[in-house]
Motif scaffolding. Structure first.
Motif, PDB file in Angstrom:
ATOM      1  N   LYS A  70       0.812  -1.049  -0.137  1.00  0.00           N
ATOM      2  CA  LYS A  70       0.027   0.041   0.007  1.00  0.00           C
ATOM      3  C   LYS A  70       0.891   1.089   0.103  1.00  0.00           C
ATOM      4  O   LYS A  70       0.406   2.286  -0.245  1.00  0.00           O
ATOM      5  N   ALA A  71       1.988   1.151   0.407  1.00  0.00           N
ATOM      6  CA  ALA A  71       3.112   2.319   0.525  1.00  0.00           C
ATOM      7  C   ALA A  71       3.711   2.528  -0.846  1.00  0.00           C
ATOM      8  O   ALA A  71       4.021   3.746  -1.038  1.00  0.00           O
ATOM      9  N   GLN A  72       3.550   1.710  -1.815  1.00  0.00           N
ATOM     10  CA  GLN A  72       4.203   1.843  -3.197  1.00  0.00           C
ATOM     11  C   GLN A  72       2.883   2.195  -4.172  1.00  0.00           C
ATOM     12  O   GLN A  72       2.055   1.568  -4.267  1.00  0.00           O
ATOM     13  N   PRO A  73       3.195   3.573  -4.902  1.00  0.00           N
ATOM     14  CA  PRO A  73       2.273   4.224  -5.852  1.00  0.00           C
ATOM     15  C   PRO A  73       1.785   3.053  -6.822  1.00  0.00           C
ATOM     16  O   PRO A  73       0.596   2.975  -7.409  1.00  0.00           O
ATOM     17  N   GLU A  74       2.623   2.120  -7.304  1.00  0.00           N
ATOM     18  CA  GLU A  74       2.212   1.146  -8.342  1.00  0.00           C
ATOM     19  C   GLU A  74       1.365   0.010  -7.948  1.00  0.00           C
ATOM     20  O   GLU A  74       0.950  -0.640  -8.682  1.00  0.00           O
ATOM     21  N   THR A  75       1.468  -0.171  -6.622  1.00  0.00           N
ATOM     22  CA  THR A  75       0.704  -1.324  -6.025  1.00  0.00           C
ATOM     23  C   THR A  75      -0.429  -0.849  -5.155  1.00  0.00           C
ATOM     24  O   THR A  75      -1.182  -1.854  -4.429  1.00  0.00           O
ATOM     25  N   ALA A  76      -0.408   0.421  -4.671  1.00  0.00           N
ATOM     26  CA  ALA A  76      -1.344   0.898  -3.452  1.00  0.00           C
ATOM     27  C   ALA A  76      -2.775   0.676  -3.935  1.00  0.00           C
ATOM     28  O   ALA A  76      -3.543   0.485  -3.065  1.00  0.00           O
ATOM     29  N   ALA A  77      -3.232   0.691  -5.338  1.00  0.00           N
ATOM     30  CA  ALA A  77      -4.527   0.523  -5.570  1.00  0.00           C
ATOM     31  C   ALA A  77      -5.185  -1.120  -5.719  1.00  0.00           C
ATOM     32  O   ALA A  77      -6.274  -1.179  -5.719  1.00  0.00           O
ATOM     33  N   ILE A  78      -3.932  -1.890  -5.538  1.00  0.00           N
ATOM     34  CA  ILE A  78      -4.568  -3.315  -5.732  1.00  0.00           C
ATOM     35  C   ILE A  78      -5.427  -3.655  -4.363  1.00  0.00           C
ATOM     36  O   ILE A  78      -4.860  -3.344  -3.150  1.00  0.00           O
ATOM     37  N   LYS A  79      -6.609  -4.352  -4.388  1.00  0.00           N
ATOM     38  CA  LYS A  79      -7.283  -4.706  -3.152  1.00  0.00           C
ATOM     39  C   LYS A  79      -6.799  -5.829  -2.563  1.00  0.00           C
ATOM     40  O   LYS A  79      -6.278  -6.851  -3.096  1.00  0.00           O
ATOM     41  N   ILE A  80      -6.420  -5.607  -1.214  1.00  0.00           N
ATOM     42  CA  ILE A  80      -6.040  -6.738  -0.410  1.00  0.00           C
ATOM     43  C   ILE A  80      -6.904  -7.283   0.535  1.00  0.00           C
ATOM     44  O   ILE A  80      -7.586  -6.399   1.260  1.00  0.00           O
ATOM     45  N   VAL A  81      -7.339  -8.449   0.538  1.00  0.00           N
ATOM     46  CA  VAL A  81      -8.453  -9.013   1.569  1.00  0.00           C
ATOM     47  C   VAL A  81      -7.462 -10.323   2.620  1.00  0.00           C
ATOM     48  O   VAL A  81      -6.731 -10.942   1.998  1.00  0.00           O
ATOM     49  N   ALA A  82      -7.653  -9.877   3.644  1.00  0.00           N
ATOM     50  CA  ALA A  82      -6.928 -10.841   4.796  1.00  0.00           C
ATOM     51  C   ALA A  82      -7.698 -11.997   4.811  1.00  0.00           C
ATOM     52  O   ALA A  82      -8.736 -11.848   5.057  1.00  0.00           O
ATOM     53  N   VAL A  83      -7.000 -13.169   4.522  1.00  0.00           N
ATOM     54  CA  VAL A  83      -7.805 -14.522   4.774  1.00  0.00           C
ATOM     55  C   VAL A  83      -7.278 -15.276   5.865  1.00  0.00           C
ATOM     56  O   VAL A  83      -6.026 -15.694   5.709  1.00  0.00           O
ATOM     57  N   THR A  84      -7.415 -15.461   7.096  1.00  0.00           N
ATOM     58  CA  THR A  84      -6.885 -15.797   8.094  1.00  0.00           C
ATOM     59  C   THR A  84      -7.566 -16.942   8.983  1.00  0.00           C
ATOM     60  O   THR A  84      -8.705 -16.645   9.283  1.00  0.00           O
ATOM     61  N   SER A  85      -6.848 -17.877   9.355  1.00  0.00           N
ATOM     62  CA  SER A  85      -7.747 -18.792  10.446  1.00  0.00           C
ATOM     63  C   SER A  85      -7.219 -18.566  12.029  1.00  0.00           C
ATOM     64  O   SER A  85      -7.628 -19.035  13.008  1.00  0.00           O
ATOM     65  N   TYR A  86      -6.255 -17.693  11.786  1.00  0.00           N
ATOM     66  CA  TYR A  86      -5.574 -17.361  13.328  1.00  0.00           C
ATOM     67  C   TYR A  86      -6.071 -16.225  13.798  1.00  0.00           C
ATOM     68  O   TYR A  86      -5.348 -15.230  14.251  1.00  0.00           O
ATOM     69  N   ALA A  87      -7.474 -16.230  13.781  1.00  0.00           N
ATOM     70  CA  ALA A  87      -8.007 -14.815  14.251  1.00  0.00           C
ATOM     71  C   ALA A  87      -8.142 -14.525  15.869  1.00  0.00           C
ATOM     72  O   ALA A  87      -8.380 -15.420  16.539  1.00  0.00           O
ATOM     73  N   MET A  88      -7.114 -13.757  16.035  1.00  0.00           N
ATOM     74  CA  MET A  88      -6.988 -13.047  17.323  1.00  0.00           C
ATOM     75  C   MET A  88      -7.752 -11.903  17.400  1.00  0.00           C
ATOM     76  O   MET A  88      -8.068 -11.083  16.651  1.00  0.00           O
ATOM     77  N   SER A  89      -8.166 -11.573  18.715  1.00  0.00           N
ATOM     78  CA  SER A  89      -8.785 -10.439  19.265  1.00  0.00           C
ATOM     79  C   SER A  89      -8.002  -9.063  18.639  1.00  0.00           C
ATOM     80  O   SER A  89      -6.819  -9.112  18.947  1.00  0.00           O
ATOM     81  N   GLY A  90      -8.643  -8.440  17.686  1.00  0.00           N
ATOM     82  CA  GLY A  90      -8.034  -7.174  17.403  1.00  0.00           C
ATOM     83  C   GLY A  90      -7.237  -7.244  15.928  1.00  0.00           C
ATOM     84  O   GLY A  90      -6.752  -6.592  15.324  1.00  0.00           O
ATOM     85  N   ASP A  91      -6.991  -8.618  15.413  1.00  0.00           N
ATOM     86  CA  ASP A  91      -6.599  -8.857  13.967  1.00  0.00           C
ATOM     87  C   ASP A  91      -7.255  -8.055  13.060  1.00  0.00           C
ATOM     88  O   ASP A  91      -6.448  -7.793  12.070  1.00  0.00           O
ATOM     89  N   GLU A  92      -8.494  -8.173  13.007  1.00  0.00           N
ATOM     90  CA  GLU A  92      -9.316  -7.612  11.989  1.00  0.00           C
ATOM     91  C   GLU A  92      -9.016  -6.012  11.997  1.00  0.00           C
ATOM     92  O   GLU A  92      -8.856  -5.530  10.847  1.00  0.00           O
ATOM     93  N   GLU A  93      -8.942  -5.527  13.146  1.00  0.00           N
ATOM     94  CA  GLU A  93      -8.529  -3.924  13.231  1.00  0.00           C
ATOM     95  C   GLU A  93      -7.276  -3.691  12.710  1.00  0.00           C
ATOM     96  O   GLU A  93      -6.970  -2.700  11.909  1.00  0.00           O
ATOM     97  N   ARG A  94      -6.372  -4.378  13.194  1.00  0.00           N
ATOM     98  CA  ARG A  94      -4.858  -4.351  12.832  1.00  0.00           C
ATOM     99  C   ARG A  94      -4.731  -4.808  11.212  1.00  0.00           C
ATOM    100  O   ARG A  94      -3.836  -4.063  10.561  1.00  0.00           O
ATOM    101  N   ALA A  95      -5.376  -5.629  10.580  1.00  0.00           N
ATOM    102  CA  ALA A  95      -5.366  -5.853   9.208  1.00  0.00           C
ATOM    103  C   ALA A  95      -6.026  -4.834   8.363  1.00  0.00           C
ATOM    104  O   ALA A  95      -5.183  -4.041   7.398  1.00  0.00           O
ATOM    105  N   LEU A  96      -7.022  -4.120   8.852  1.00  0.00           N
ATOM    106  CA  LEU A  96      -7.575  -2.926   7.894  1.00  0.00           C
ATOM    107  C   LEU A  96      -6.644  -1.712   8.434  1.00  0.00           C
ATOM    108  O   LEU A  96      -6.471  -1.048   7.366  1.00  0.00           O
ATOM    109  N   ALA A  97      -6.033  -1.582   9.546  1.00  0.00           N
ATOM    110  CA  ALA A  97      -5.079  -0.621   9.724  1.00  0.00           C
ATOM    111  C   ALA A  97      -4.061  -0.606   8.906  1.00  0.00           C
ATOM    112  O   ALA A  97      -3.389   0.304   8.469  1.00  0.00           O
TER     113      ALA A  97
END
Length: 124
Positions: A70-97
């Motif tokens: 997301k920090a690189q102009p040439e890749t910042a627009a690529i959509k990224i979806v976190a897909v994880t089985s190790y969901a810990m409290s706060g992971d979704e917020e950390r992923a979005l942040a």
């Protein structure tokens, strides 16, 4: 489903195989990577429209890889979806942040997964 390219980044072969099957059956072009270094090379070579990324990767984790992309102009627009089985409290917020555009917990619901992918490809 116009042949868009989706990169699956996950270090577990069974997860990769499932996602690759679900996506290719729906008409997407799927590339895969098992770690951040391979993912970065794939992004440079294939320019995916969407990245489905596990957060727990060897070496550089999915949070940091997302920040780098997301920090690189040439890749910042690529959509990224976190897909994880190790969901810990706060992971979704950390992923979005970190810059993820969405978050899906494993095991994925195959009846709704296609709609999630289509929504992110459409920019929603």
């Amino acid at each position: 489903m116009n042949g868009e390219t989706i990169l699956v980044v996950d270090d577990h072969p069974a997860n990769v195989a499932l996602l690759e099957h679900l996506l290719s059956e729906t008409g997407y072009r799927v590339t895969t990577a098992i770690d951040a270094q391979t993912a970065l090379a794939s992004v440079a070579a294939d320019r995916p429209q969407l990245i489905l990324m596990d957060l727990q990767l060897p070496g550089v984790d999915g949070f940091e890889l997302t920040r780098r992309l997301k920090a690189q102009p040439e890749t910042a627009a690529i959509k990224i979806v976190a897909v994880t089985s190790y969901a810990m409290s706060g992971d979704e917020e950390r992923a979005l942040a970190a810059g993820c555009d969405g978050y899906v917990s494993k095991p994925i619901d195959i009846s709704t997964f296609g709609a999630v992918v289509a929504r992110h490809l459409a920019g929603a």
